[in-house]
Write a protein that holds these residues in place. Sequence first.
Motif, PDB file in Angstrom:
ATOM      1  N   THR A  15       0.811  -1.229   0.000  1.00  0.00           N
ATOM      2  CA  THR A  15       0.000   0.000   0.000  1.00  0.00           C
ATOM      3  C   THR A  15       0.847   1.284   0.000  1.00  0.00           C
ATOM      4  N   VAL A  16       2.141   1.150  -0.213  1.00  0.00           N
ATOM      5  CA  VAL A  16       2.973   2.359  -0.340  1.00  0.00           C
ATOM      6  C   VAL A  16       2.913   2.774  -1.800  1.00  0.00           C
ATOM      7  N   SER A  17       2.537   4.028  -2.040  1.00  0.00           N
ATOM      8  CA  SER A  17       2.488   4.442  -3.441  1.00  0.00           C
ATOM      9  C   SER A  17       3.869   4.986  -3.811  1.00  0.00           C
ATOM     10  N   PRO A  18       4.190   4.983  -5.095  1.00  0.00           N
ATOM     11  CA  PRO A  18       5.516   5.488  -5.482  1.00  0.00           C
ATOM     12  C   PRO A  18       5.740   6.909  -4.971  1.00  0.00           C
ATOM     13  N   LEU A  19       4.643   7.704  -4.871  1.00  0.00           N
ATOM     14  CA  LEU A  19       4.761   9.052  -4.299  1.00  0.00           C
ATOM     15  C   LEU A  19       4.002   9.068  -2.981  1.00  0.00           C
ATOM     16  N   SER A  20       4.660   9.321  -1.843  1.00  0.00           N
ATOM     17  CA  SER A  20       3.926   9.298  -0.578  1.00  0.00           C
ATOM     18  C   SER A  20       3.305  10.671  -0.312  1.00  0.00           C
ATOM     19  N   LYS A  21       2.445  10.710   0.734  1.00  0.00           N
ATOM     20  CA  LYS A  21       1.571  11.883   0.949  1.00  0.00           C
ATOM     21  C   LYS A  21       2.299  13.232   0.973  1.00  0.00           C
ATOM     22  N   VAL A  27       9.743   4.694   0.462  1.00  0.00           N
ATOM     23  CA  VAL A  27      10.980   3.903   0.394  1.00  0.00           C
ATOM     24  C   VAL A  27      10.663   2.437   0.649  1.00  0.00           C
ATOM     25  N   LEU A  28      10.976   1.606  -0.343  1.00  0.00           N
ATOM     26  CA  LEU A  28      10.778   0.163  -0.238  1.00  0.00           C
ATOM     27  C   LEU A  28      12.123  -0.501   0.010  1.00  0.00           C
ATOM     28  N   LEU A  29      12.088  -1.573   0.802  1.00  0.00           N
ATOM     29  CA  LEU A  29      13.321  -2.333   1.034  1.00  0.00           C
ATOM     30  C   LEU A  29      13.058  -3.813   0.781  1.00  0.00           C
ATOM     31  N   ASP A  30      13.952  -4.448   0.022  1.00  0.00           N
ATOM     32  CA  ASP A  30      13.953  -5.909  -0.059  1.00  0.00           C
ATOM     33  C   ASP A  30      15.278  -6.393   0.541  1.00  0.00           C
ATOM     34  N   PRO A  31      15.253  -6.908   1.789  1.00  0.00           N
ATOM     35  CA  PRO A  31      16.509  -7.283   2.459  1.00  0.00           C
ATOM     36  C   PRO A  31      17.018  -8.688   2.110  1.00  0.00           C
ATOM     37  N   PHE A  32      16.278  -9.412   1.260  1.00  0.00           N
ATOM     38  CA  PHE A  32      16.734 -10.724   0.748  1.00  0.00           C
ATOM     39  C   PHE A  32      16.555 -10.660  -0.772  1.00  0.00           C
ATOM     40  N   TYR A  47       8.516   3.163  -8.676  1.00  0.00           N
ATOM     41  CA  TYR A  47       9.184   3.495  -7.402  1.00  0.00           C
ATOM     42  C   TYR A  47      10.588   4.000  -7.719  1.00  0.00           C
ATOM     43  N   GLN A  48      10.844   5.261  -7.337  1.00  0.00           N
ATOM     44  CA  GLN A  48      12.150   5.861  -7.614  1.00  0.00           C
ATOM     45  C   GLN A  48      13.166   5.476  -6.552  1.00  0.00           C
ATOM     46  N   ASN A  49      12.685   5.344  -5.300  1.00  0.00           N
ATOM     47  CA  ASN A  49      13.594   5.071  -4.188  1.00  0.00           C
ATOM     48  C   ASN A  49      13.382   3.661  -3.680  1.00  0.00           C
ATOM     49  N   ALA A  50      14.375   2.821  -3.813  1.00  0.00           N
ATOM     50  CA  ALA A  50      14.251   1.483  -3.237  1.00  0.00           C
ATOM     51  C   ALA A  50      15.631   1.052  -2.772  1.00  0.00           C
ATOM     52  N   ILE A  51      15.613   0.123  -1.836  1.00  0.00           N
ATOM     53  CA  ILE A  51      16.865  -0.366  -1.267  1.00  0.00           C
ATOM     54  C   ILE A  51      16.845  -1.882  -1.369  1.00  0.00           C
ATOM     55  N   THR A  79      16.457   7.641 -14.002  1.00  0.00           N
ATOM     56  CA  THR A  79      16.619   8.467 -12.797  1.00  0.00           C
ATOM     57  C   THR A  79      16.426   7.659 -11.512  1.00  0.00           C
ATOM     58  N   LEU A  80      16.410   6.339 -11.617  1.00  0.00           N
ATOM     59  CA  LEU A  80      16.210   5.510 -10.418  1.00  0.00           C
ATOM     60  C   LEU A  80      17.267   5.789  -9.366  1.00  0.00           C
ATOM     61  N   ASN A  81      16.830   5.803  -8.092  1.00  0.00           N
ATOM     62  CA  ASN A  81      17.786   6.023  -7.009  1.00  0.00           C
ATOM     63  C   ASN A  81      17.740   4.779  -6.106  1.00  0.00           C
ATOM     64  N   TYR A  82      18.392   3.718  -6.547  1.00  0.00           N
ATOM     65  CA  TYR A  82      18.346   2.464  -5.798  1.00  0.00           C
ATOM     66  C   TYR A  82      19.677   2.237  -5.079  1.00  0.00           C
ATOM     67  N   GLN A  83      19.566   1.973  -3.770  1.00  0.00           N
ATOM     68  CA  GLN A  83      20.790   1.679  -2.998  1.00  0.00           C
ATOM     69  C   GLN A  83      20.921   0.171  -2.853  1.00  0.00           C
ATOM     70  N   LEU A  84      22.082  -0.363  -3.201  1.00  0.00           N
ATOM     71  CA  LEU A  84      22.273  -1.815  -3.136  1.00  0.00           C
ATOM     72  C   LEU A  84      23.494  -2.126  -2.280  1.00  0.00           C
ATOM     73  N   SER A  85      23.349  -3.082  -1.359  1.00  0.00           N
ATOM     74  CA  SER A  85      24.526  -3.434  -0.560  1.00  0.00           C
ATOM     75  C   SER A  85      24.463  -4.880  -0.092  1.00  0.00           C
ATOM     76  N   THR A  86      25.635  -5.423   0.180  1.00  0.00           N
ATOM     77  CA  THR A  86      25.717  -6.772   0.730  1.00  0.00           C
ATOM     78  C   THR A  86      25.525  -6.645   2.237  1.00  0.00           C
ATOM     79  N   LEU A  87      24.473  -7.253   2.751  1.00  0.00           N
ATOM     80  CA  LEU A  87      24.134  -7.051   4.167  1.00  0.00           C
ATOM     81  C   LEU A  87      23.317  -8.237   4.685  1.00  0.00           C
TER      82      LEU A  87
END
Length: 217
Positions: A15-21, A27-32, A47-51, A79-87
């Motif tokens: 229920t998070v829209s790509p543009l919040s209120k 900001v979405l996160l997929d940790p796996f 979604y522009q911002n995801a991790i 223009t995607l702003n995705y942060q990716l890391s080994t964690l």
Amino acid sequence: MLPPKLAKMMINLSTVSPLSKGGLRGVLLDPFCGSGTILMQAALLGYQNAIGSDLSPKAMADTKQNLAFLTKSLPQLSTLNYQLSTLDATKLSTTHKPNSIDAIVTEPFLGPPLRGSEPTEAIKKIISELSTLYLRAFAEFKKILKPDGRVVIIFPILKSWPSISDQQLEQIKTLGLAPAWNVPELLRPLLTKRHSVIYSRPGQRIEREIFVFKKIK
Ligand SMILES: C[S@@+](CC[C@H](N)C(=O)[O-])C[C@H]1O[C@@H](n2cnc3c(N)ncnc32)[C@H](O)[C@@H]1O
């Protein structure tokens, strides 16, 4: 692999829209994140911002390669702003600030592939290891999610054994994350007694049980 259609459904369930209120982007996160199926579907949904993170450097390299392919093929995604890391998903709060994530959408490690001939004891051992991982990850989800933040997650069912017991679901609730499906009254009967939806094909050894949780305290 997670079917892309299911990944898209899970993102919508957050229920998070790509543009919040407030005009800020959700900001979405997929940790796996594995090879990045959920992140790629998020990009396609706007979604522009995801991790994304994963314990495996190989998985992270695959995710980077897949996202690079996507942005090269579709210039509108440049223009995607995705942060990716080994964690490690059980150490998320070492990297992410408290109350910083709108939604976690993920298919975690589902255990080793099953041949079908595994004795019950072996299945129980896998389930015990998986549930320990999931509960540790949930303790971290609680810290980094914003108030009202959601978790959309798949827990596997191995040969008819759920990987998370009713008692462990209660533990998750005690932690501060309660089941939170936003379904109209008419569709409520589709949910199991555990407030989940089962996604599987006949004969599958590993079924997917989908849960939606909301941070309540
Ligand atoms: C089922 S896969 C995810 C698949 C992904 N949804 C996709 O379609 O590409 C699970 C991932 O969890 C990762 N994993 C296992 N243990 C982990 C941990 N403690 N922290 C973070 N990632 C972990 C594995 O490396 C694997 O890439």
